[in-house]
Design a protein around this motif. Sequence first.
Motif, PDB file in Angstrom:
ATOM      1  N   SER A   4       0.826  -1.206   0.000  1.00 35.94           N
ATOM      2  CA  SER A   4       0.000   0.000   0.000  1.00 35.94           C
ATOM      3  C   SER A   4       0.864   1.261   0.000  1.00 35.94           C
ATOM      4  CB  SER A   4      -0.934   0.007   1.209  1.00 35.94           C
ATOM      5  OG  SER A   4      -0.213   0.027   2.421  1.00 35.94           O
ATOM      6  N   TYR A   5       2.068   1.169   0.565  1.00 31.58           N
ATOM      7  CA  TYR A   5       2.994   2.307   0.533  1.00 31.58           C
ATOM      8  C   TYR A   5       3.498   2.581  -0.879  1.00 31.58           C
ATOM      9  CZ  TYR A   5       3.639   1.411   5.588  1.00 31.58           C
ATOM     10  OH  TYR A   5       3.464   1.206   6.927  1.00 31.58           O
ATOM     11  N   ALA A   6       3.536   1.536  -1.712  1.00 35.57           N
ATOM     12  CA  ALA A   6       4.228   1.624  -2.994  1.00 35.57           C
ATOM     13  C   ALA A   6       3.660   2.726  -3.879  1.00 35.57           C
ATOM     14  CB  ALA A   6       4.167   0.276  -3.707  1.00 35.57           C
ATOM     15  N   ALA A   7       2.336   2.805  -3.992  1.00 34.13           N
ATOM     16  CA  ALA A   7       1.720   3.809  -4.853  1.00 34.13           C
ATOM     17  C   ALA A   7       2.065   5.220  -4.388  1.00 34.13           C
ATOM     18  CB  ALA A   7       0.213   3.614  -4.882  1.00 34.13           C
ATOM     19  N   VAL A   8       2.155   5.406  -3.079  1.00 36.90           N
ATOM     20  CA  VAL A   8       2.495   6.727  -2.541  1.00 36.90           C
ATOM     21  C   VAL A   8       3.874   7.163  -3.026  1.00 36.90           C
ATOM     22  CG1 VAL A   8       3.013   8.027  -0.436  1.00 36.90           C
ATOM     23  CG2 VAL A   8       1.031   6.486  -0.510  1.00 36.90           C
ATOM     24  N   TYR A   9       4.854   6.274  -2.930  1.00 39.74           N
ATOM     25  CA  TYR A   9       6.217   6.677  -3.274  1.00 39.74           C
ATOM     26  C   TYR A   9       6.441   6.781  -4.773  1.00 39.74           C
ATOM     27  CZ  TYR A   9       7.398   6.803   1.558  1.00 39.74           C
ATOM     28  OH  TYR A   9       7.447   7.164   2.880  1.00 39.74           O
ATOM     29  N   VAL A  10       5.682   6.032  -5.571  1.00 38.92           N
ATOM     30  CA  VAL A  10       5.745   6.249  -7.014  1.00 38.92           C
ATOM     31  C   VAL A  10       5.163   7.629  -7.345  1.00 38.92           C
ATOM     32  CG1 VAL A  10       4.956   5.447  -9.265  1.00 38.92           C
ATOM     33  CG2 VAL A  10       5.704   3.796  -7.566  1.00 38.92           C
ATOM     34  N   GLY A  11       4.113   8.035  -6.635  1.00 44.28           N
ATOM     35  CA  GLY A  11       3.562   9.370  -6.823  1.00 44.28           C
ATOM     36  C   GLY A  11       4.553  10.460  -6.442  1.00 44.28           C
ATOM     37  N   VAL A  12       5.290  10.252  -5.360  1.00 44.27           N
ATOM     38  CA  VAL A  12       6.330  11.210  -4.957  1.00 44.27           C
ATOM     39  C   VAL A  12       7.407  11.289  -6.027  1.00 44.27           C
ATOM     40  CG1 VAL A  12       8.163  11.644  -3.268  1.00 44.27           C
ATOM     41  CG2 VAL A  12       5.887  10.955  -2.485  1.00 44.27           C
ATOM     42  N   ALA A  13       7.800  10.139  -6.558  1.00 43.24           N
ATOM     43  CA  ALA A  13       8.817  10.118  -7.609  1.00 43.24           C
ATOM     44  C   ALA A  13       8.349  10.879  -8.851  1.00 43.24           C
ATOM     45  CB  ALA A  13       9.162   8.670  -7.977  1.00 43.24           C
ATOM     46  N   ARG A  14       7.086  10.675  -9.227  1.00 36.73           N
ATOM     47  CA  ARG A  14       6.558  11.406 -10.387  1.00 36.73           C
ATOM     48  C   ARG A  14       6.527  12.900 -10.111  1.00 36.73           C
ATOM     49  NH1 ARG A  14       7.081  11.016 -15.268  1.00 36.73           N
ATOM     50  NH2 ARG A  14       6.441   8.809 -15.219  1.00 36.73           N
ATOM     51  N   ALA A  15       6.187  13.285  -8.894  1.00 34.95           N
ATOM     52  CA  ALA A  15       6.188  14.708  -8.539  1.00 34.95           C
ATOM     53  C   ALA A  15       7.589  15.294  -8.660  1.00 34.95           C
ATOM     54  CB  ALA A  15       5.654  14.896  -7.124  1.00 34.95           C
ATOM     55  N   ALA A  16       8.617  14.508  -8.330  1.00 39.48           N
ATOM     56  CA  ALA A  16       9.998  14.973  -8.453  1.00 39.48           C
ATOM     57  C   ALA A  16      10.366  15.219  -9.916  1.00 39.48           C
ATOM     58  CB  ALA A  16      10.951  13.967  -7.824  1.00 39.48           C
ATOM     59  N   VAL A  17       9.934  14.325 -10.789  1.00 33.70           N
ATOM     60  CA  VAL A  17      10.192  14.521 -12.218  1.00 33.70           C
ATOM     61  C   VAL A  17       9.490  15.789 -12.702  1.00 33.70           C
ATOM     62  CG1 VAL A  17       9.918  13.552 -14.533  1.00 33.70           C
ATOM     63  CG2 VAL A  17      10.487  12.049 -12.618  1.00 33.70           C
ATOM     64  N   ASP A  18       8.225  15.949 -12.317  1.00 30.63           N
ATOM     65  CA  ASP A  18       7.471  17.135 -12.732  1.00 30.63           C
ATOM     66  C   ASP A  18       8.122  18.415 -12.224  1.00 30.63           C
ATOM     67  OD1 ASP A  18       5.653  15.422 -13.919  1.00 30.63           O
ATOM     68  OD2 ASP A  18       4.210  15.517 -12.260  1.00 30.63           O
ATOM     69  N   ALA A  19       8.591  18.396 -10.965  1.00 34.45           N
ATOM     70  CA  ALA A  19       9.235  19.585 -10.394  1.00 34.45           C
ATOM     71  C   ALA A  19      10.540  19.895 -11.100  1.00 34.45           C
ATOM     72  CB  ALA A  19       9.473  19.377  -8.896  1.00 34.45           C
ATOM     73  N   ALA A  20      11.282  18.854 -11.471  1.00 33.75           N
ATOM     74  CA  ALA A  20      12.544  19.057 -12.185  1.00 33.75           C
ATOM     75  C   ALA A  20      12.296  19.651 -13.572  1.00 33.75           C
ATOM     76  CB  ALA A  20      13.298  17.738 -12.301  1.00 33.75           C
ATOM     77  N   VAL A  21      11.277  19.131 -14.254  1.00 37.31           N
ATOM     78  CA  VAL A  21      10.948  19.661 -15.579  1.00 37.31           C
ATOM     79  C   VAL A  21      10.600  21.146 -15.490  1.00 37.31           C
ATOM     80  CG1 VAL A  21       9.228  19.582 -17.429  1.00 37.31           C
ATOM     81  CG2 VAL A  21      10.237  17.459 -16.564  1.00 37.31           C
ATOM     82  N   GLU A  22       9.783  21.503 -14.503  1.00 34.35           N
ATOM     83  CA  GLU A  22       9.415  22.912 -14.332  1.00 34.35           C
ATOM     84  C   GLU A  22      10.628  23.771 -14.024  1.00 34.35           C
ATOM     85  OE1 GLU A  22       6.436  25.707 -11.596  1.00 34.35           O
ATOM     86  OE2 GLU A  22       6.421  23.522 -11.363  1.00 34.35           O
ATOM     87  N   HIS A  23      11.513  23.270 -13.166  1.00 38.90           N
ATOM     88  CA  HIS A  23      12.688  24.045 -12.751  1.00 38.90           C
ATOM     89  C   HIS A  23      13.651  24.264 -13.910  1.00 38.90           C
ATOM     90  CE1 HIS A  23      15.817  25.409  -9.897  1.00 38.90           C
ATOM     91  NE2 HIS A  23      16.641  24.808 -10.735  1.00 38.90           N
ATOM     92  N   VAL A  24      14.012  23.204 -14.615  1.00 34.15           N
ATOM     93  CA  VAL A  24      15.011  23.356 -15.689  1.00 34.15           C
ATOM     94  C   VAL A  24      14.450  24.166 -16.849  1.00 34.15           C
ATOM     95  CG1 VAL A  24      16.178  21.215 -15.019  1.00 34.15           C
ATOM     96  CG2 VAL A  24      14.467  21.157 -16.855  1.00 34.15           C
ATOM     97  N   THR A  25      13.138  24.119 -17.033  1.00 35.48           N
ATOM     98  CA  THR A  25      12.529  24.927 -18.088  1.00 35.48           C
ATOM     99  C   THR A  25      12.646  26.399 -17.749  1.00 35.48           C
ATOM    100  OG1 THR A  25      10.981  23.146 -18.649  1.00 35.48           O
ATOM    101  CG2 THR A  25      10.415  25.381 -19.384  1.00 35.48           C
ATOM    102  N   LYS A  26      12.329  26.750 -16.501  1.00 38.77           N
ATOM    103  CA  LYS A  26      12.423  28.151 -16.067  1.00 38.77           C
ATOM    104  C   LYS A  26      13.850  28.651 -16.097  1.00 38.77           C
ATOM    105  CE  LYS A  26       8.343  28.377 -13.060  1.00 38.77           C
ATOM    106  NZ  LYS A  26       7.876  28.514 -11.653  1.00 38.77           N
ATOM    107  N   ARG A  27      14.803  27.762 -15.820  1.00 38.42           N
ATOM    108  CA  ARG A  27      16.218  28.156 -15.754  1.00 38.42           C
ATOM    109  C   ARG A  27      16.915  28.104 -17.110  1.00 38.42           C
ATOM    110  NH1 ARG A  27      18.600  29.824 -10.804  1.00 38.42           N
ATOM    111  NH2 ARG A  27      20.441  28.604 -11.330  1.00 38.42           N
ATOM    112  N   GLY A  28      16.192  27.682 -18.129  1.00 43.83           N
ATOM    113  CA  GLY A  28      16.798  27.621 -19.454  1.00 43.83           C
ATOM    114  C   GLY A  28      17.836  26.523 -19.608  1.00 43.83           C
ATOM    115  N   LEU A  29      17.608  25.380 -18.918  1.00 49.47           N
ATOM    116  CA  LEU A  29      18.586  24.288 -18.945  1.00 49.47           C
ATOM    117  C   LEU A  29      18.161  23.135 -19.846  1.00 49.47           C
ATOM    118  CD1 LEU A  29      19.314  24.134 -15.087  1.00 49.47           C
ATOM    119  CD2 LEU A  29      20.612  25.361 -16.849  1.00 49.47           C
TER     120      LEU A  29
END
Length: 384
Positions: free
Chosen positions: A240-265
């Motif tokens: 039951s924990y597994a889905a939670v941490y996959v969601g956290v991992a996806r959020a990390a990818v989404d946050a990275a995409v937003e960050h590098v886009t704003k920073r022009g990377l």
Amino acid sequence: MIDEARRLTPRFAARAAASDVDGSFPAEDFADLRDAGFFGLMVPTHLGGAGAGFAQYAEVAYELARGNGATALIFNMHASVTGALSGVTDGLADALGLPPEALAARDEYLKAAAGGSWYAVAMSERGAGSRLSRMTTSYRAVDGGYRITGAKTFCSGAGHADAYLIAARNPDDPAQVSQFLVPAGPGLRVEQTWDALGMRATGSHDLHIDVTVPASALLGGVEGLALVVAQLAPHWMVASYAAVYVGVARAAVDAAVEHVTKRGLTGLPAVRARIGRADAAVAAAHLAVREAARRVDEAPGDAETNRWVWRAKLLAGTTAAEVAASMLEAAGTSAMRRGHPLERLYRDARAGSLQPATSDVCADWLGVDALGGDPDSDGVAPRW
């Protein structure tokens, strides 16, 4: 309910930083969950709930975790209680020899959840972790019920839940581990001990117990069922924990995409490659969780189902930690600042491989099984 979870995700994400900073309980998130009927997610429709299966729960947990992993993790504990109760079908009850009174109590607990009550889990203990066979919290039969005494740790949502699922042992027969649903109130004392690296908003404080409960509080109405159920159907205690941490991992990818886009990377090949590998890893872990969840709904307790349960937890925990670390590196030093979403997600993701069953225990279980042994008894450390 999955669409409703997606609607709430941005709202949870906007609040996540504030509750992480001071380790405060995400009360507004839980008010939203109650208003939207999520506490009845696992409750059968004839008792007023949504009648979801494990696969639907896994998708909801994944979406909620993309907003706030801590909120999703606390909600997971409630879903584990209501899901396990709902999983006690009349046929299973007959096979286990459960009395009619226990089934009536089950239905009352589930109706209360559908009406907005939510439950926390008080399982782990200092020095024993979540291993049921090592617990020192005890219970004794008294007139009209049971007296439970002991102390628990890592009780997510402590001080806020309407009732607590408490595991305890019979000191006269240590093999008998039973579970009780104990309402909040006198006899339960929260000690503010949770000040952790990650998942800070779960409020996983210690719970001290000295309480007398009626006989109906004994889940199943039969002593000693906890170990049996854990081995027959481990999904609520493992995957039951597994889905939670996959969601956290996806959020990390989404946050990275937003960050590098704003920073022009986005023009840097190394950054693109990290994001590409992370995307593939999260998608693969999510597929493993979905496969485990599908099998749980179709064949709970089956040997191959249980293998997928342990695989899902192992892959989710390791993937979350590795992906969040890689996304932090892709984003650069500025993402390490307190308050940056990736800094929080990195810390939250690191908890995934540590929560029971830990990644090492999952890998050992799978290895013993692959080599033809009994993973519940032949491992170096007892699973339960």
